[in-house]
Design a protein around this motif. Structure first.
Motif, PDB file in Angstrom:
ATOM      1  N   TYR A 195      -2.651  13.059 -18.316  1.00  0.00           N
ATOM      2  CA  TYR A 195      -1.982  12.334 -19.394  1.00  0.00           C
ATOM      3  C   TYR A 195      -0.539  11.970 -18.996  1.00  0.00           C
ATOM      4  N   GLY A 196       0.382  12.892 -19.180  1.00  0.00           N
ATOM      5  CA  GLY A 196       1.801  12.584 -19.008  1.00  0.00           C
ATOM      6  C   GLY A 196       2.178  12.166 -17.609  1.00  0.00           C
ATOM      7  N   LYS A 197       1.730  12.899 -16.605  1.00  0.00           N
ATOM      8  CA  LYS A 197       2.068  12.519 -15.234  1.00  0.00           C
ATOM      9  C   LYS A 197       1.422  11.192 -14.881  1.00  0.00           C
ATOM     10  N   GLY A 198       0.149  11.034 -15.237  1.00  0.00           N
ATOM     11  CA  GLY A 198      -0.543   9.786 -14.930  1.00  0.00           C
ATOM     12  C   GLY A 198       0.116   8.584 -15.557  1.00  0.00           C
ATOM     13  N   GLY A 199       0.582   8.732 -16.801  1.00  0.00           N
ATOM     14  CA  GLY A 199       1.281   7.644 -17.460  1.00  0.00           C
ATOM     15  C   GLY A 199       2.575   7.287 -16.765  1.00  0.00           C
ATOM     16  N   ARG A 200       3.301   8.304 -16.273  1.00  0.00           N
ATOM     17  CA  ARG A 200       4.559   8.042 -15.573  1.00  0.00           C
ATOM     18  C   ARG A 200       4.306   7.400 -14.206  1.00  0.00           C
ATOM     19  N   ILE A 201       3.194   7.736 -13.577  1.00  0.00           N
ATOM     20  CA  ILE A 201       2.832   7.100 -12.307  1.00  0.00           C
ATOM     21  C   ILE A 201       2.572   5.615 -12.527  1.00  0.00           C
ATOM     22  N   LEU A 202       1.894   5.284 -13.606  1.00  0.00           N
ATOM     23  CA  LEU A 202       1.669   3.869 -13.923  1.00  0.00           C
ATOM     24  C   LEU A 202       2.997   3.154 -14.184  1.00  0.00           C
ATOM     25  N   HIS A 203       3.941   3.841 -14.796  1.00  0.00           N
ATOM     26  CA  HIS A 203       5.254   3.249 -15.049  1.00  0.00           C
ATOM     27  C   HIS A 203       5.962   2.956 -13.727  1.00  0.00           C
ATOM     28  N   GLY A 208      -1.284  -8.453  -2.451  1.00  0.00           N
ATOM     29  CA  GLY A 208      -1.327  -8.662  -1.009  1.00  0.00           C
ATOM     30  C   GLY A 208      -0.708  -7.520  -0.226  1.00  0.00           C
ATOM     31  N   LYS A 209      -0.424  -6.418  -0.899  1.00  0.00           N
ATOM     32  CA  LYS A 209       0.198  -5.256  -0.250  1.00  0.00           C
ATOM     33  C   LYS A 209      -0.809  -4.139  -0.078  1.00  0.00           C
ATOM     34  N   ASP A 210      -0.698  -3.406   1.026  1.00  0.00           N
ATOM     35  CA  ASP A 210      -1.478  -2.186   1.180  1.00  0.00           C
ATOM     36  C   ASP A 210      -0.852  -1.109   0.293  1.00  0.00           C
ATOM     37  N   MET A 211      -1.653  -0.532  -0.586  1.00  0.00           N
ATOM     38  CA  MET A 211      -1.135   0.430  -1.560  1.00  0.00           C
ATOM     39  C   MET A 211      -1.589   1.853  -1.280  1.00  0.00           C
ATOM     40  N   ASN A 212      -2.170   2.091  -0.105  1.00  0.00           N
ATOM     41  CA  ASN A 212      -2.664   3.434   0.190  1.00  0.00           C
ATOM     42  C   ASN A 212      -1.552   4.469   0.136  1.00  0.00           C
ATOM     43  N   TRP A 213      -0.362   4.102   0.605  1.00  0.00           N
ATOM     44  CA  TRP A 213       0.737   5.069   0.596  1.00  0.00           C
ATOM     45  C   TRP A 213       1.028   5.563  -0.822  1.00  0.00           C
ATOM     46  N   PHE A 214       0.974   4.651  -1.795  1.00  0.00           N
ATOM     47  CA  PHE A 214       1.256   5.031  -3.173  1.00  0.00           C
ATOM     48  C   PHE A 214       0.125   5.900  -3.717  1.00  0.00           C
ATOM     49  N   TRP A 215      -1.112   5.485  -3.488  1.00  0.00           N
ATOM     50  CA  TRP A 215      -2.258   6.251  -4.002  1.00  0.00           C
ATOM     51  C   TRP A 215      -2.336   7.623  -3.338  1.00  0.00           C
ATOM     52  N   ASN A 216      -2.060   7.682  -2.041  1.00  0.00           N
ATOM     53  CA  ASN A 216      -2.182   8.969  -1.344  1.00  0.00           C
ATOM     54  C   ASN A 216      -1.197   9.999  -1.879  1.00  0.00           C
ATOM     55  N   GLN A 217       0.013   9.584  -2.198  1.00  0.00           N
ATOM     56  CA  GLN A 217       0.990  10.583  -2.638  1.00  0.00           C
ATOM     57  C   GLN A 217       0.926  10.859  -4.135  1.00  0.00           C
ATOM     58  N   TRP A 218       0.485   9.865  -4.930  1.00  0.00           N
ATOM     59  CA  TRP A 218       0.498  10.061  -6.369  1.00  0.00           C
ATOM     60  C   TRP A 218      -0.886  10.329  -6.970  1.00  0.00           C
ATOM     61  N   TYR A 219      -1.928   9.684  -6.451  1.00  0.00           N
ATOM     62  CA  TYR A 219      -3.273   9.886  -7.002  1.00  0.00           C
ATOM     63  C   TYR A 219      -4.015  11.018  -6.298  1.00  0.00           C
ATOM     64  N   LEU A 266      -3.859  14.284  -9.215  1.00  0.00           N
ATOM     65  CA  LEU A 266      -4.227  13.436 -10.344  1.00  0.00           C
ATOM     66  C   LEU A 266      -5.733  13.167 -10.326  1.00  0.00           C
ATOM     67  N   VAL A 267      -6.256  12.758  -9.166  1.00  0.00           N
ATOM     68  CA  VAL A 267      -7.712  12.661  -8.980  1.00  0.00           C
ATOM     69  C   VAL A 267      -8.165  13.980  -8.386  1.00  0.00           C
TER      70      VAL A 267
END
Length: 808
Positions: free
Chosen positions: A413-421, A462-473, A396-397
Motif C-alpha cells: 500500500y503505502g510504499k507502493g503508492g510512493r514508488i508510483l509517485h 523509450g527508456k529501459d526501466m529495469n534499473w527502477f523495477w529492480n531496486q523498487w519492485y 514489493l513483488v
C-alpha cells in the motif's frame, strides 16, 4: 481493498509472529497453474436465516486452458455437496468426485480439448459459521459469507447478509476456481424475504415476487471478472441514486443515513469522470454501487460494480462538517475498478498492481480536488506509515510469503503508492498516464504483473526501466541519506555531499531535483545520485541562501539534512512544498526558535494544526503574541478542525478563564470537533457547569464531542447516569481507543454499589468485545481480563465469578 481501521491495527511488536513456522521462506509462490478456464458462472441462491445457511444451485461453464484434460479441480470450502453433474443437451449426467471439505476433484465424462466448453452443475449447502477459518491483520475473518444478526435478536443491529471474497474466501459460498488469475462472467438469482433489498455485480435484470412472501432478484454481469470480486448484499437499505453518463451510481445505506448518503458518497460521479479523464480509459462497468455492511471484517472492498464499506463510512451532517473521513477510501475502491477489477494481479505476490495504484489514487484525488498541500500531506502520512511499519526487508513483488494475506501490508500500500509517485515524477505526467493507459488497454479483462507494467512504461518512454523495477519492485528497503553542504566562496562552488547509509544495498539510483536559492530566486537542477557517496557541485557568484535537495519531496527515503538555522528560515519562506514547510516547523520546534509561530499563519490548515501541536512543547506555548494568534484562530479560522485544535490549545495554556466566552460561543457549533473542544474548556473552568453541559449535549454527541461528553460524565457521574453511560459504551465505534473507554467505564463502575448495574456494565464491555474481529481477541483478552479483574477485586467474589463466566 482498504484495511481495517481502528485501535487493533497495532505495531508489529504487538502481533509478534517470530515464533511461527519459517518454512515458507523456501516455498516459491508464483501464479496458480491453469488447467481449466472459467467462462461463465450462474447461481441460484436462497438463505436459511435461522441456521445461517445458503442453499445453492450453480452452473459453471469451463474450457481447457491449453492441454487436453479429463478432470477438474474446484474450490468449495466447508460445504455439503449434494450433486455434481455434467449438463448435457437434455439432462444432467452425474460425475464422480472426491471432496476433502476444501476442494472438489471431479472426473469428467471424457477428455476435453482447448476451445471445447462444458458445463458442470452443483447442488450444495454453504455453512459458513461451521467452517473453521482464521483471518489476518488485514482481513480479520475468512468465512466468505456473513449473516449479521440473522434472527433479529439484537434490536440495535440490523439483519444483513454480505460477502467478502478477497483473498480466496468466496469459494465458501459458491463453487469456483478461487484464484485471481481466473475470470468469468456471472449471473446470480437471490431469493430473499420481500422486505429486503439485494445488491450484486452487474445489472439488476428482473425481480419476481413469490407466493411465500419472498422475492427473487436476478443480477447479470456480462463482463468477466475474478471470482474473489463476486458479491452479494442483503438488508433493509435505502437506495440513493445518482448517475454518470447514463449509468446508475447508487448508495445503499440504512434508512437513518439516507439524508446523508450524498454527503458521504456524492463525489463519486465526479471521481469517475476524473479518473476516466486522467487514465483516458472509460469506466467500462454497467453501474457503480456502494453499500455499507455492519461488522465488516476489513475496511472496504472493491467488488466489481458493488463496493462494500465498513460502517465507519457512516457520518451525519455534523460529522461531515469536520470533513468526510471516508472520501479517500471511496476514491481508493473506485480506482480499483481499473487497477484490480479491469486488470487483476495474476497472483497475490503481484498485489502491487492492484493496491499500490489504489493507494496512489487517494493522492491523485486530493491533488485534483483539494490542492497539492492536501495531496502532499497524504504523501507524508503514507510514507511515515511505511517507514514506521517495520517492513523494510520485504520486496514489493514477493514470491515468498507465509500466507497470501500477508501481502496486504504497508509495502503493497503505502510504499507502493510512493514508488508510483517517484515514477510519475521521473517520467513526467504525460508519459506516466500514457503508460498506465497502455497497461490497462493491453491487459483489460485479463491479469497483470509488475513486468507488464514495466514494458508499458518502456514502450511509451523509450527508456529501459529495469534499473527502477529492480531496486523498487524486486528489491527491498529504502535510501537512508545524510546530506552535507560545503561552501567554497573563494571559488564560487558549493559541494552537496549525499551519503547513502542503508544496509540492504550499496546504493539506490535516485533521480532528484535540487533547487539552489538566492532569496526568492531559484535555479533548478535535475541530477542523479548513483553511488554510495555522491558529491554534487553547483557554481555561484553569491553564496546561496539555501539549497533544497529533493525540492518537491518526491523521494521515498529517510533523510538527515544538515542545514543551518538560516537555511531553514529560508526554506520556510520559499520552499513551498507542504513537506518542506513541515520540516521547517520541526526544526524550529527542536531548536526552540521563535519562527515556529509563523506556522500558525500558514495557508494550509494541516500546517496550522501541526504548528499548534509542536509549539505546545516549546517555551513559546504561553507567549502573549502566540496566544493572541491562537485566539484569533479559535474565533475565525475557516477550517473546523483547526478552530477546534486552537480551542483545545487555549483549554490547556494561558489564562483559561479569559477564554470562557470563546468556549461558550462555540459550545453549540455544528462541528462536533469545535463543540467538543468548547465543552472541554467549560469543564476545565467550571467542572459542575461542564457536567451540566455534557448531560445536555449527550443526545447528539459523536466524534470529539462524544468523547468529551463521555469523559466528563463517566468521571463525575453517579448511578443516575448509568443508562446514558451504558448506551455510550455500547455505541462506541472500534475506531476509538478501546482500552481507554473500558478503563474509564470500569472506574465508573467501581464508584457505584448496585450489583445489578455493575453486572449490566460488565455485559456492556463483553458486548463491545463481541464487535472485535475474532482474529484480534487472543491479543486483546489478556488486557481486558486484567482491567475487569481489578473491578472484580474491588466489588467482591460474586462479581469476580460473574466476570470469569463471561470468558468461558
Amino acid at each position: 481493498m482498504i484495511l481495517l481501521t481502528g485501535p487493533f491495527i497495532c505495531s508489529a511488536q504487538f502481533f509478534n509472529n517470530d515464533s511461527r513456522d519459517t518454512s515458507w521462506k523456501t516455498k516459491f509462490r508464483g501464479s496458480e497453474p491453469i488447467v481449466n478456464n472459467l467462462v461463465h458462472t450462474k447461481l441460484e441462491v436462497s438463505f436459511d436465516f435461522n441456521k445461517s445457511y445458503l442453499f445453492g444451485k450453480e452452473w459453471v461453464t469451463l474450457t481447457p486452458h491449453f492441454y487436453p484434460t479429463d478432470s477438474l479441480r474446484m474450490d468449495a470450502k466447508g460445504m455439503e455437496i449434494k450433486e455434481v453433474s455434467l449438463v448435457t443437451a437434455t439432462s444432467r449426467k452425474p460425475l464422480k468426485f472426491s471432496y476433502d471439505n476444501n476442494s472438489l476433484n471431479i472426473q469428467l465424462d471424457r477428455t476435453y480439448t482447448k476451445g471445447e466448453k462444458y458445463t458442470v452443475y452443483f447442488d450444495y449447502i454453504s455453512k459458513p459459521n461451521e467452517l473453521k477459518s482464521e483471518g489476518s491483520l488485514a482481513i480479520t475473518d475468512a468465512k466468505g459469507l456473513y449473516f449479521i444478526n440473522p434472527t433479529g435478536e439484537d434490536k440495535d443491529l440490523p439483519t444483513q447478509i454480505w460477502t467478502q471474497g478477497e483473498t480466496e474466501s468466496n469459494s465458501v459460498w459458491f463453487v469456483t476456481i478461487d484464484k485471481p488469475n481466473q475470470k468469468t462472467t456471472e449471473e446470480i438469482s437471490m431469493t430473499v424475504p420481500e422486505k429486503y433489498v439485494t445488491l450484486s455485480n452487474g445489472k439488476l435484470i428482473s425481480q419476481k415476487k413469490n407466493s411465500d412472501g419472498t422475492r427473487t432478484d436476478s443480477w447479470k454481469m456480462t463482463l468477466p471478472h475474478a471470482p474473489y470480486l463476486f458479491f452479494m448484499g442483503v438488508g433493509e437499505y435505502s437506495i440513493i441514486k445518482d448517475d454518470y453518463k447514463g449509468k446508475e451510481v447508487s448508495y445503499y445505506v440504512e434508512k437513518e443515513y439516507a439524508p446523508y448518503a450524498r454527503g458521504i458518497f456524492g463525489h463519486t460521479p465526479e471521481m469517475i469522470k476524473f479518473f476516466e479523464e486522467k487514465l483516458n480509459v472509460p469506466f467500462v462497468w454497467d453501474k457503480y454501487a456502494q453499500i455499507v455492511g455492519r461488522n465488516y471484517v476489513s475496511g472496504a472492498m472493491e467488488n466489481t460494480t458493488a463496493t462494500l464499506h465498513q460502517e465507519s463510512a457512516y457520518q451525519n451532517s455534523r460529522e461531515l462538517v469536520d470533513g468526510n473521513i471516508w472520501e479517500g477510501t471511496i476514491a481508493h475502491e473506485l480506482f480499483h475498478h481499473w487497477f484490480g477489477d479491469l486488470v487483476t494481479a495474476e497472483s497475490w505476490g503481484q498485489l502491487t498492481v492492484n493496491e499500490s495504484f489504489a493507494n496512489y489514487s487517494e493522492y491523485l484525488w486530493d491533488e485534483y480536488k483539494y490542492g497539492k498541500d492536501a495531496a502532499d500531506e497524504n504523501q507524508w502520512n503514507e510514507m511515515q506509515g511505511y517507514l514506521g511499519s517495520g517492513s523494510s526487508k520485504k520486496d514489493l513483488v514477493r514470491y515468498y510469503y507465509r500466507d497470501k494475506e500477508d501481502m496486504f501490508d504497508a509495502v503493497s500500500y503505502g510504499k507502493g503508492g510512493r514508488i508510483l509517485h517517484m515514477l510519475r515524477n521521473y517520467v513526467g505526467d504525460e508519459a506516466f498516464f500514457a503508460a498506465l493507459n497502455k497497461y490497462l488497454n493491453d491487459n483489460k479483462f485479463k491479469t497483470g504483473e509488475a513486468d507488464q507494467l514495466r514494458l508499458a512504461f518502456e514502450a511509451v518512454t523509450g527508456k529501459d526501466m529495469n534499473w527502477f523495477w529492480n531496486q523498487w519492485y524486486y528489491g527491498n528497503g529504502h535510501p537512508k541519506l545524510n546530506i552535507d553542504y560545503n561552501y567554497d566562496d573563494a571559488n564560487g562552488k558549493v559541494f552537496v555531499i549525499v551519503q547513502q547509509n542503508q544496509t540492504n544495498r550499496s546504493y539506490f539510483t535516485l533521480p532528484v531535483l535540487v533547487d539552489v536559492y538566492n532569496g526568492a530566486v531559484k535555479n533548478r537542477y535535475h541530477v542523479t545520485i548513483d553511488s554510495r557517496i555522491d558529491t554534487l557541485i553547483f557554481d555561484y557568484t553569491t553564496r546561496p541562501t539555501f539549497i533544497n535537495f529533493d525540492a518537491e519531496r518526491i523521494l521515498l527515503a529517510e533523510k538527515t539534512d544538515n542545514k543551518t538555522e538560516a537555511n531553514y528560515i529560508e526554506q520556510w519562506k520559499y520552499g513551498g512544498n507542504y513537506i518542506a514547510r513541515r520540516e521547517a516547523i520541526d526544526y524550529f520546534a527542536k531548536s526552540v526558535m521563535p519562527e515556529i509561530a509563523n506556522g500558525l499563519r500558514d495557508k494550509y490548515p494541516g500546517i496550522r494544526r501541526y504548528t499548534l501541536q509542536k509549539i505546545e512543547n516549546t517555551p513559546y506555548k504561553d507567549n502573549a503574541s502566540v496566544l493572541e494568534i491562537i485566539e484569533d484562530i479559535a474565533n475565525k479560522d475557516h477550517d473546523p478542525k483547526t478552530r477546534a485544535a486552537a480551542i483545545n490549545y487555549l483549554t490547556k495554556n494561558g489564562d483559561i478563564k479569559k477564554y470562557l466566552l470563546i468556549f461558550e460561543k462555540n459550545i453549540n457549533d455544528s462541528s462536533y470537533s469545535i463543540s467538543g473542544a468548547a465543552l472541554n474548556g467549560i469543564a476545565k473552568v467550571n467542572p459542575t457547569e461542564g457536567y451540566t453541559w455534557a448531560k445536555k449535549l449527550s443526545t447528539d454527541a459523536r466524534g470529539d464531542l462524544g468523547s468529551a461528553v463521555f469523559k466528563i460524565i463517566v468521571s463525575q457521574g453517579n448511578e443516575g447516569d448509568f443508562d446514558l453511560i451504558s448506551k455510550s459504551v455500547k455505541n462506541t465505534p472500534l475506531s476509538q481507543d478501546f482500552f481507554e473507554v473500558i478503563n474509564d467505564y470500569t472506574q465508573f463502575l467501581t464508584r457505584i454499589n448496585d450489583k445489578d448495574l455493575i453486572k449490566h456494565g460488565i455485559d456492556d464491555v463483553i458486548s463491545l468485545r463481541k464487535k472485535i474481529p475474532i482474529f484480534y481477541l487472543k491479543h486483546i483478552d489478556p488486557t481486558l481480563k486484567a482491567i475487569l479483574g481489578e473491578l472484580g477485586k474491588q466489588k467482591g467474589k460474586d462479581i469476580e465469578e460473574y466476570i470469569k463466566q463471561q470468558f468461558e
